[in-house]
Design an enzyme around this catalytic site. Structure first.
Site, PDB file in Angstrom:
ATOM      1  N   MET A  96     -40.581  44.639  62.471  1.00 27.84           N
ATOM      2  CA  MET A  96     -39.248  44.378  62.597  1.00 27.84           C
ATOM      3  C   MET A  96     -38.441  44.714  63.826  1.00 27.84           C
ATOM      4  O   MET A  96     -37.565  44.970  64.094  1.00 27.84           O
ATOM      5  CB  MET A  96     -38.522  45.106  61.409  1.00 27.84           C
ATOM      6  N   GLY A  97     -39.486  44.864  64.937  1.00 26.95           N
ATOM      7  CA  GLY A  97     -39.205  45.002  66.052  1.00 26.95           C
ATOM      8  C   GLY A  97     -38.857  46.449  66.527  1.00 26.95           C
ATOM      9  O   GLY A  97     -39.049  47.307  65.870  1.00 26.95           O
TER      10      GLY A  97
ATOM     11  N   GLN B 192     -45.662  51.022  50.990  1.00 28.24           N
ATOM     12  CA  GLN B 192     -45.435  49.334  51.265  1.00 28.24           C
ATOM     13  C   GLN B 192     -46.965  49.079  51.427  1.00 28.24           C
ATOM     14  O   GLN B 192     -47.477  47.770  51.058  1.00 28.24           O
ATOM     15  CB  GLN B 192     -44.767  49.128  52.590  1.00 28.24           C
TER      16      GLN B 192
ATOM     17  N   GLY C 246     -49.229  50.154  59.359  1.00 24.89           N
ATOM     18  CA  GLY C 246     -48.915  51.938  59.316  1.00 24.89           C
ATOM     19  C   GLY C 246     -48.927  52.511  57.911  1.00 24.89           C
ATOM     20  O   GLY C 246     -48.352  52.098  56.947  1.00 24.89           O
TER      21      GLY C 246
ATOM     22  N   HIS D  72     -46.461  50.860  66.458  1.00 27.97           N
ATOM     23  CA  HIS D  72     -46.905  49.427  66.345  1.00 27.97           C
ATOM     24  C   HIS D  72     -47.700  49.044  67.512  1.00 27.97           C
ATOM     25  O   HIS D  72     -48.789  48.281  67.373  1.00 27.97           O
ATOM     26  CB  HIS D  72     -45.354  48.802  66.717  1.00 27.97           C
TER      27      HIS D  72
ATOM     28  N   ARG E 257     -36.408  54.026  63.434  1.00 28.31           N
ATOM     29  CA  ARG E 257     -35.016  54.518  63.005  1.00 28.31           C
ATOM     30  C   ARG E 257     -34.954  56.022  63.798  1.00 28.31           C
ATOM     31  O   ARG E 257     -33.918  56.340  64.025  1.00 28.31           O
ATOM     32  CB  ARG E 257     -35.199  54.887  61.625  1.00 28.31           C
TER      33      ARG E 257
ATOM     34  N   LYS F 213     -47.832  55.345  57.480  1.00 22.33           N
ATOM     35  CA  LYS F 213     -46.420  55.936  57.141  1.00 22.33           C
ATOM     36  C   LYS F 213     -45.841  55.422  56.085  1.00 22.33           C
ATOM     37  O   LYS F 213     -45.425  55.970  55.266  1.00 22.33           O
ATOM     38  CB  LYS F 213     -45.554  56.168  58.412  1.00 22.33           C
TER      39      LYS F 213
ATOM     40  N   LEU G 236     -40.125  48.238  68.715  1.00 19.94           N
ATOM     41  CA  LEU G 236     -41.543  48.801  68.932  1.00 19.94           C
ATOM     42  C   LEU G 236     -41.610  49.824  69.541  1.00 19.94           C
ATOM     43  O   LEU G 236     -40.989  50.352  70.623  1.00 19.94           O
ATOM     44  CB  LEU G 236     -42.342  47.382  69.553  1.00 19.94           C
ATOM     45  N   HIS G 237     -42.625  50.780  68.885  1.00 19.93           N
ATOM     46  CA  HIS G 237     -43.011  52.075  69.282  1.00 19.93           C
ATOM     47  C   HIS G 237     -44.543  52.172  69.471  1.00 19.93           C
ATOM     48  O   HIS G 237     -45.228  51.328  69.067  1.00 19.93           O
ATOM     49  CB  HIS G 237     -42.152  53.170  68.826  1.00 19.93           C
TER      50      HIS G 237
HETATM   51  O1  PAF Z   1     -42.827  47.682  57.870  1.00 18.57           O
HETATM   52  C1  PAF Z   1     -41.992  46.892  58.296  1.00 18.57           C
HETATM   53  O2  PAF Z   1     -41.557  46.735  59.545  1.00 18.57           O
HETATM   54  C2  PAF Z   1     -41.458  45.649  57.411  1.00 18.57           C
HETATM   55  O3  PAF Z   1     -41.386  46.029  56.080  1.00 18.57           O
HETATM   56  C3  PAF Z   1     -42.476  44.420  57.438  1.00 18.57           C
HETATM   57  C4  PAF Z   1     -43.874  44.729  56.938  1.00 18.57           C
HETATM   58  C5  PAF Z   1     -42.500  44.008  58.962  1.00 18.57           C
HETATM   59  C6  PAF Z   1     -42.024  43.444  56.614  1.00 18.57           C
HETATM   60  O4  PAF Z   1     -40.629  42.998  57.025  1.00 18.57           O
END
Ligand code: PAF
Length: 273
Positions: free
Chosen positions: A16-17, A141, A135, A23, A175, A137, A19-20
């Protein structure tokens, strides 16, 4: 797709951008393993149960593009909301996730995982990757994505990569950019609590150590612990302490620091792939 006809493997890092290094380390894993690496940036509105969190989510596209160019990422995919949700934002995959959407993040963020699988369904169809790098973390998910993709995209392999941390232990997260210097110090309690439990683990019984770790979150006005739990790392079922010790235990924590919700996770014994 030309890449397909050339029999090249495609690695995909959905993001979701903002980036660090976390990512970028996923991108590196993809580049090591695959011929072509694709990163997507899409701040997915349907996975935010708190509209304020969505509005405040950091958006740093220009900086992200520069980072990806420096890392020689092959393709950046930045779709629009209309492309991803042609039938509108009410659309959901409604994939049955069972316990995974009832406990921990699933319980605290109602509807979050249906938003995640809905967008990943659209992204996987658009990109058709061979490997997806995620990731650790976001442990729950990863389990959710493994569950849904096993059923709907059996040819895609989901690879879970270790959490990147700052030198003081704070798990890297987009965040974190919203934390003041003081809040960042407070946020260290999350990783400290996890490592406290992990390090003390052999000596005392787990529930006692977890209760001790929870005390780190008392008496501090700017931090509210949501959960700190030890669960089965394959299923997220609660662990029965009678059958303890097990080698598949994971520690998971979520807390608000200055109203910013942070999570962290630590495997008690082994590092999963
Ligand atoms: O982990 C994330 O950044 C989001 O949940 C993902 C996997 C890109 C889905 O929007």
């Amino acid at each position: 797709m030309q890449v397909r006809s050339q029999n090249k493997t495609v690695g995909f890092v959905p993001t979701m951008g903002a980036l660090h290094e976390g990512h970028l380390s996923l991108l590196e894993r993809s580049q090591e393993k695959c011929d072509i690496s694709i990163v997507s940036i899409f701040v997915n509105p349907t996975q935010f149960n708190d509209p304020n969190d969505f509005l405040k989510y950091p958006k740093l596209l220009e900086q992200d593009i520069e980072l990806l160019e420096n890392k020689k990422c092959d393709v950046l995919f930045c779709p629009s909301v209309e492309e991803m949700y042609p039938n509108g934002l009410e659309e959901r995959l409604n994939f049955p996730l069972g316990l995974l959407e009832e406990v921990l993040e699933g319980e605290k963020r109602k509807g979050h995982y249906q938003g995640v699988v809905t967008i990943l369904d659209a992204l996987f169809k658009a990109i058709q990757p061979d490997f997806v790098f995620m990731g650790q973390k976001d442990f729950q998910q990863v389990l959710v994505v493994k569950t849904f993709s096993k059923e709907l995209f059996p040819n895609i392999q989901i690879i879970s990569c270790p959490t990147e941390r700052d030198s003081d232990g704070l798990a890297k997260s987009s965040r974190n950019l919203r934390l003041s210097a003081e809040a960042r110090q407070t946020a260290l309690r999350l990783s400290q609590a996890l490592f406290y439990i992990k390090n003390k683990f052999d000596q005392q019984n787990p529930s006692k150590i977890i209760e001790e770790a929870k005390k780190m979150f008392l008496e501090h006005p700017n931090v509210q612990l949501e959960y700190l739990e030890m669960r089965d790392s394959n299923t997220l079922e609660a662990l029965s302490y009678e059958t303890w010790p097990k080698n598949n235990a994971v520690l998971l924590i979520a807390a608000f620091v200055d109203s910013i919700r942070l999570i962290d996770v630590l495997l008690l014994f082994e590092e999963l792939d």
